[in-house]
Write a protein that holds these residues in place. Sequence first.
Motif, PDB file in Angstrom:
ATOM      1  N   UNK A  17       0.829  -1.206   0.000  1.00  0.00           N
ATOM      2  CA  UNK A  17       0.000   0.000   0.000  1.00  0.00           C
ATOM      3  C   UNK A  17       0.862   1.255   0.000  1.00  0.00           C
ATOM      4  N   UNK A  18       1.843   1.289   0.894  1.00  0.00           N
ATOM      5  CA  UNK A  18       2.674   2.488   1.027  1.00  0.00           C
ATOM      6  C   UNK A  18       3.490   2.763  -0.228  1.00  0.00           C
ATOM      7  N   UNK A  19       4.026   1.719  -0.835  1.00  0.00           N
ATOM      8  CA  UNK A  19       4.833   1.922  -2.040  1.00  0.00           C
ATOM      9  C   UNK A  19       3.975   2.380  -3.212  1.00  0.00           C
ATOM     10  N   UNK A  35      -2.690   6.903 -10.399  1.00  0.00           N
ATOM     11  CA  UNK A  35      -3.504   6.728  -9.196  1.00  0.00           C
ATOM     12  C   UNK A  35      -3.055   5.460  -8.483  1.00  0.00           C
ATOM     13  N   UNK A  36      -2.846   5.576  -7.192  1.00  0.00           N
ATOM     14  CA  UNK A  36      -2.540   4.400  -6.377  1.00  0.00           C
ATOM     15  C   UNK A  36      -3.842   3.676  -6.058  1.00  0.00           C
ATOM     16  N   UNK A  46      -1.880  -1.714   8.530  1.00  0.00           N
ATOM     17  CA  UNK A  46      -1.845  -0.651   7.522  1.00  0.00           C
ATOM     18  C   UNK A  46      -2.873   0.428   7.840  1.00  0.00           C
ATOM     19  N   UNK A  47      -4.037   0.015   8.297  1.00  0.00           N
ATOM     20  CA  UNK A  47      -5.083   0.982   8.660  1.00  0.00           C
ATOM     21  C   UNK A  47      -4.595   1.898   9.775  1.00  0.00           C
ATOM     22  N   UNK A  48      -3.874   1.320  10.729  1.00  0.00           N
ATOM     23  CA  UNK A  48      -3.313   2.123  11.827  1.00  0.00           C
ATOM     24  C   UNK A  48      -2.366   3.180  11.269  1.00  0.00           C
ATOM     25  N   UNK A  56      -6.127   8.206   3.547  1.00  0.00           N
ATOM     26  CA  UNK A  56      -7.162   7.221   3.259  1.00  0.00           C
ATOM     27  C   UNK A  56      -6.574   6.052   2.480  1.00  0.00           C
ATOM     28  N   UNK A  57      -7.162   4.891   2.675  1.00  0.00           N
ATOM     29  CA  UNK A  57      -6.719   3.714   1.926  1.00  0.00           C
ATOM     30  C   UNK A  57      -7.065   3.885   0.452  1.00  0.00           C
ATOM     31  N   UNK A  58      -6.213   3.417  -0.441  1.00  0.00           N
ATOM     32  CA  UNK A  58      -6.555   3.453  -1.872  1.00  0.00           C
ATOM     33  C   UNK A  58      -7.798   2.609  -2.146  1.00  0.00           C
TER      34      UNK A  58
END
Length: 309
Positions: A17-19, A35-36, A46-48, A56-58
């Motif tokens: 997610x981060x990358x 767009x990620x 990851x939510x933390x 926000x999460x992709x």
Amino acid sequence: MSKILVFGHKNPDTDAIASAISFSYLQNALGKETEAVALGEVSEETAYALEYFGMEAPRVIETAANETNTVYLVDHNEAQQSVSDIHDVEIASVVDHHRIANIDTANPLYYRAEPVGCTATIVLKIFKENNIAIPKNIAGIMLSAIVSDTLLFKSPTSTQEDESAARELADIAEVELEVYGLDMLKAGTNMGDKTAEELIDMDAKSFPMGDKNVRIAQINVVDVEDVFSKQAQLEKAIQQTNLANHYDLFVLVVTNILDSDSVILAIGNPIAAVEEAFNVKLDSNKAVLKGVVSRKKQVVPQLTEALTK
């Protein structure tokens, strides 16, 4: 021209997610339109991290070809770990830190792979090579990826480059690295409310090994009994997923992040290959692997060797 989608592997971990988020930001700063996105819902860990840094999460996608002709892959390169229609789009870029397997492209591409502990470490280098400043929240989520993939530098995959990158990003993100890192890792270890089906699919990847289709899942905990109190349900769930998805062998790796050891649960065939790979004897389908915390470096290569002799 359609927007380029940037994503990590299925069952995304914090690095995937981060990358995707950070590499998409970088490419947009360089003039691309990207767009990620994600190939699954984010984990509690990851939510933390996302909440901590106000992100926000992709959005999650099932297919890519209905949206774009071109994709950038991060934190993976193997087709079975990618979007279901990966062969229907052009892979224009890969940034990864795993083995290279079964990838082919029609056109030349940007391919960056380095033997470091985390893809985000490589992405940081690309930011610096292009003189692009990293915002505080992007630095924070990249830092989170490095902490996650290296288990706060306890994993054998961790390198000095990862630790240096993490400390640089922690300064930008304005957090105390060790305190934040441990809090984030602990946030992802609550397994009490998870079903057996959820546990075996949280962070699972498929690997072709010789003529076998192998599924390896990994869970990080502070108490392995949180997971193995459900062993009967886990074995039933694994048997069902093996049958449904034609996996020959399923290995669940339950890693204690405090002790830096793992316990494996292996279901399928050939079980003898698991015992050979780790020089253990399975008891009730389980074995303790002392000092094993890395799927990438301490599980996949050993099983691959045992299954391809």
